[in-house]
Design an enzyme around this catalytic site. Structure first.
Site, PDB file in Angstrom:
ATOM      1  N   LYS A  64       5.776 -10.444 -18.386  1.00  8.79           N
ATOM      2  CA  LYS A  64       5.502  -9.059 -18.739  1.00  8.79           C
ATOM      3  C   LYS A  64       4.175  -8.953 -19.482  1.00  8.79           C
ATOM      4  CE  LYS A  64       8.414  -7.007 -17.693  1.00  8.79           C
ATOM      5  NZ  LYS A  64       8.372  -7.246 -16.260  1.00  8.79           N
TER       6      LYS A  64
ATOM      7  N   GLU B  63       1.013  -9.887 -17.106  1.00 10.56           N
ATOM      8  CA  GLU B  63       0.678  -9.006 -15.999  1.00 10.56           C
ATOM      9  C   GLU B  63      -0.002  -7.721 -16.448  1.00 10.56           C
ATOM     10  OE1 GLU B  63       4.086  -7.857 -13.680  1.00 10.56           O
ATOM     11  OE2 GLU B  63       5.313  -7.449 -15.427  1.00 10.56           O
TER      12      GLU B  63
ATOM     13  N   ASN C 287       0.387  -0.454   6.226  1.00 11.80           N
ATOM     14  CA  ASN C 287       0.871  -1.302   5.141  1.00 11.80           C
ATOM     15  C   ASN C 287       1.454  -2.546   5.785  1.00 11.80           C
ATOM     16  OD1 ASN C 287       1.903  -2.398   2.774  1.00 11.80           O
ATOM     17  ND2 ASN C 287       3.725  -1.116   2.785  1.00 11.80           N
ATOM     18  N   GLY C 288       1.000  -3.715   5.366  1.00  9.19           N
ATOM     19  CA  GLY C 288       1.495  -4.959   5.945  1.00  9.19           C
ATOM     20  C   GLY C 288       0.360  -5.907   6.248  1.00  9.19           C
TER      21      GLY C 288
ATOM     22  N   TRP D   9      -3.879  -1.608  -1.503  1.00  8.30           N
ATOM     23  CA  TRP D   9      -3.855  -2.853  -2.255  1.00  8.30           C
ATOM     24  C   TRP D   9      -4.429  -3.896  -1.308  1.00  8.30           C
ATOM     25  CZ3 TRP D   9      -1.689  -7.790  -2.182  1.00  8.30           C
ATOM     26  CH2 TRP D   9      -1.658  -8.467  -3.417  1.00  8.30           C
TER      27      TRP D   9
ATOM     28  N   CYS E  58       0.833  -1.196   0.000  1.00 10.19           N
ATOM     29  CA  CYS E  58       0.000   0.000   0.000  1.00 10.19           C
ATOM     30  C   CYS E  58       0.869   1.248   0.000  1.00 10.19           C
ATOM     31  CB  CYS E  58      -0.908  -0.003   1.223  1.00 10.19           C
ATOM     32  SG  CYS E  58      -1.950  -1.472   1.347  1.00 10.19           S
TER      33      CYS E  58
ATOM     34  N   HIS F 280       7.177 -32.821 -25.170  1.00  8.89           N
ATOM     35  CA  HIS F 280       6.839 -33.517 -23.926  1.00  8.89           C
ATOM     36  C   HIS F 280       5.549 -32.959 -23.333  1.00  8.89           C
ATOM     37  CE1 HIS F 280      10.649 -35.714 -23.785  1.00  8.89           C
ATOM     38  NE2 HIS F 280      11.183 -34.616 -24.287  1.00  8.89           N
TER      39      HIS F 280
ATOM     40  N   LYS G 292       3.362  -2.547  -7.045  1.00 16.18           N
ATOM     41  CA  LYS G 292       4.763  -2.491  -7.450  1.00 16.18           C
ATOM     42  C   LYS G 292       5.677  -3.269  -6.523  1.00 16.18           C
ATOM     43  CE  LYS G 292       8.227  -1.007  -9.911  1.00 16.18           C
ATOM     44  NZ  LYS G 292       8.440  -1.561 -11.249  1.00 16.18           N
TER      45      LYS G 292
END
Length: 606
Positions: free
Chosen positions: A483, A486, A99-100, A75, A2, A502, A601
């Site tokens: 890349k 996402e 944040n956490g 987030w 966050c 295979h 990020k």
């Protein structure tokens, strides 16, 4: 993950907070909110959605006058995305942002429920506010000290106490916080980009230290009530590096930043055309007794490590393994004093990579970290640090950070050659000269944008897509795949081309796009055979090669030829093609390239 910001000073705090949240939004953009002192009470405004939604809500309510407050862009980890679950959270006289992850929040919640004290939200963060409020009896320092003994997990808190106006308290464990003071006031944030308008001199808040931010100063106190001196650092890149500077997106700007970032990373480490780490404080003795290397990282950083493994094993003859940091820390790895553990992290705060570093140190291994942020947790705790000089990277999808991590891997591999005497000085100088030319090669790659955009138009509607390669190309194909997926949300997988038969080739049907990397001469013929297998089953092939004198155009639908470059350095050039391919595919699909859904990020929680 966050974004956090707090400000107290002479400026309009609401403006400072909302501006800072816009700059921090790449860290999380599910919801946003601010809390601030106004008329002897704490007022909170928060909403689901992006920071622009918050700004609109603030403008529609009324004009606020305040000089102190905290802000958060989320987030989501605990609880769905909603106004109620947005930060800040309030309990009694305590309002905080977090944040956490509080790992024992459920147990703590049950304790409060016994006393019929119920949270409003579904978040672990509100439980933290409840614990601090429960411990608060007029002394904020003592309340925080008591509370953190009850809180298990990772956290960065910025806290307001209703009866202590114009003051912000902060503490962290495992999640980043940086702070600065200037004539305009005191500011604290989860990332440097939010500080740069106020000061280029800053400090990292030490873990288990309580910061008290007032308008004219910041003081630090440890959990034993001892004053802690701030270790000041200086931002040595231009503030404009954290701005778009005329580009439509941060990702496109950062792709174009790569030539300069490479020069900034490579040139300070070259002396007499040999690798030199003297300015990094990394002695040759670090490498002398090393008989095994473990590279541990997450995501894109791990993909840089895969290229590093190839270079170190081939050039220095040292066995190297690349471990996903989240798996490494739980695998009970066998380490000793002759093992070098290299951790790679752009932010220097990646939770699993930090935990892997700590485990390596506990087991007696030597540690070297490749990071981009000075003063970050991984940088501080590693035995030695190789700083990449990419400057700030704002887009969630890493581009220039990956490129300079590649450069770091090449330089470390060549330093190993020097120390271990596995290659001649003549050979090493030639490799260094090739590395020094990479910046110019990348500059020329930027002209491929139009060609790659045309290919992106042909694959943008695919539901699934594959990357294949061998050797260095396989390592790079994994980065290309992540890349694309996402930011474009197209299902994408990377496979070693020799493994197609295979099982994987059963997934290749008419029109399925396959990005084939064939830049290595020693496996070129075998790669072309793999490409023909794909074509025979209807796959739509995009073939990326080095300059080849004879290429049968019928074996692929689209061909991209890299500039003339030695095979060993082709990953640098091919990486630009793969970055462009992801960028244009996502853009053509109408997606937010800089802020893809569900991603942030810096992954600072498990």
């Amino acid at each position: 993950m966050c974004g956090i910001i707090g400000f107290t000073g002479e400026l309009d705090a609401v403006s400072v907070l909302t501006k800072g949240l816009h700059e921090l939004e790449y860290r999380g953009y599910d919801s946003a909110g601010i809390a601030f002192f106004e008329e002897n009470c704490i007022h909170t405004v928060k909403t689901e959605g992006k920071v622009s939604n918050l700004s609109e809500k603030i403008e529609n309510e009324r004009n606020y006058t305040t000089s102190c407050g905290i802000g958060h862009t989320r987030w989501a980890t605990h609880g769905g995305v909603s106004d109620i679950n947005s930060h800040p959270h309030t309990s009694g006289k305590v309002t905080l942002i977090h944040n956490g992850i509080i790992e024992n929040y459920k147990e703590l919640q049950k304790e409060f429920e016994k006393n019929e004290i119920l949270p409003v939200s579904e978040t672990d963060s509100e439980i933290a506010a409840m614990v601090i409020n429960d411990c608060y009896h007029g002394n904020p320092i003592e309340a925080i000290k008591s509370a953190v003994k009850r809180l298990h997990g990772a956290y960065a808190f910025c806290i307001l106490f209703e009866d202590i106006p114009d003051t912000i308290y902060a503490i962290r464990k495992g999640s980043p916080l940086v702070a600065a003071s200037s004539g305009q006031g005191s500011v604290i944030a989860s990332d440097l980009v939010a500080l740069l308008d106020y000061s280029k001199d800053y400090f990292v808040l030490p873990e288990d230290c309580i910061a008290c931010l007032k308008k004219d100063c910041i003081t630090l106190t440890d959990l034993n009530n001892k004053t802690v001196e701030k270790k000041m650092l200086h931002v040595d890149w231009d503030v404009s590096a954290a701005r778009k500077n005329g580009y439509d997106t941060f990702m496109l700007k950062e792709i174009h930043d790569q030539p300069e970032a490479l020069l900034n990373t490579i040139m300070p480490r070259v002396k007499n055309s040999l690798p030199d780490f003297e300015t990094d404080g990394i002695p040759d003795s670090l490498f002398e007794q090393v008989n095994r290397i473990i590279i541990t990282a997450c995501g894109t950083a791990m993909h840089a490590g895969l290229v590093g493994k190839n270079r170190m094993e081939r050039l220095a003859g040292i066995p190297v393994s690349v471990e996903i940091a989240s798996e490494f820390r739980y695998s009970n790895p066998i380490l000793d004093k002759n093992t070098l553990v290299i951790t790679i992290s752009q932010s220097g705060e990646t939770a699993d990579t930090l935990a892997a570093l700590r485990l390596a140190k506990e087991k007696g291994a030597k540690t070297l970290s490749v990071v981009n942020i000075k003063g970050s947790s991984i940088a501080r705790e590693s035995d030695y640090v190789f700083y990449t000089h990419a400057g700030p990277e704002i887009a969630v999808a890493s581009t220039k950070a990956y490129m300079v991590q590649l450069a770091a891997m090449y330089l470390i591999a060549l330093k190993l050659c020097c120390v271990k005497k596995t290659q001649t000085d003549c050979f090493i100088r030639n490799e260094i000269q090739n590395l020094e030319k990479i910046s110019d090669s990348i500059e020329s790659m930027l002209d491929y944008a139009e060609q790659v955009e045309q290919i992106a138009k042909e694959i943008k509607d695919a539901s699934s897509l594959f990357y294949i390669g061998r050797g260095l190309d396989y390592a790079l194909s994994q980065e290309g795949s992540i890349k694309l997926k996402e930011i474009s949300y197209i299902h994408s997988e990377a496979y070693a081309a020799g493994e197609l038969k295979h099982g994987t080739i059963s997934l290749i049907t008419d029109g399925v796009p396959v990005i084939a990397l064939a830049t290595q001469k020693d496996v070129y013929a075998k790669m072309i055979s793999n490409v023909q297998e794909v074509r025979s089953r209807g796959g739509k092939v995009v073939l990326i090669t080095s300059q080849m004198p004879h290429l049968d155009s019928s074996i692929c639908d689209y061909h991209i030829a890299l500039p003339q470059i030695e095979d060993d350095f082709a990953p640098f050039c091919a990486a630009v093609i793969l970055q462009y391919l992801a960028y244009f595919t996502a853009s053509l699909r109408g997606l937010d390239v800089d802020q893809p859904r569900n991603l942030a990020k810096s992954v600072t929680v498990e």
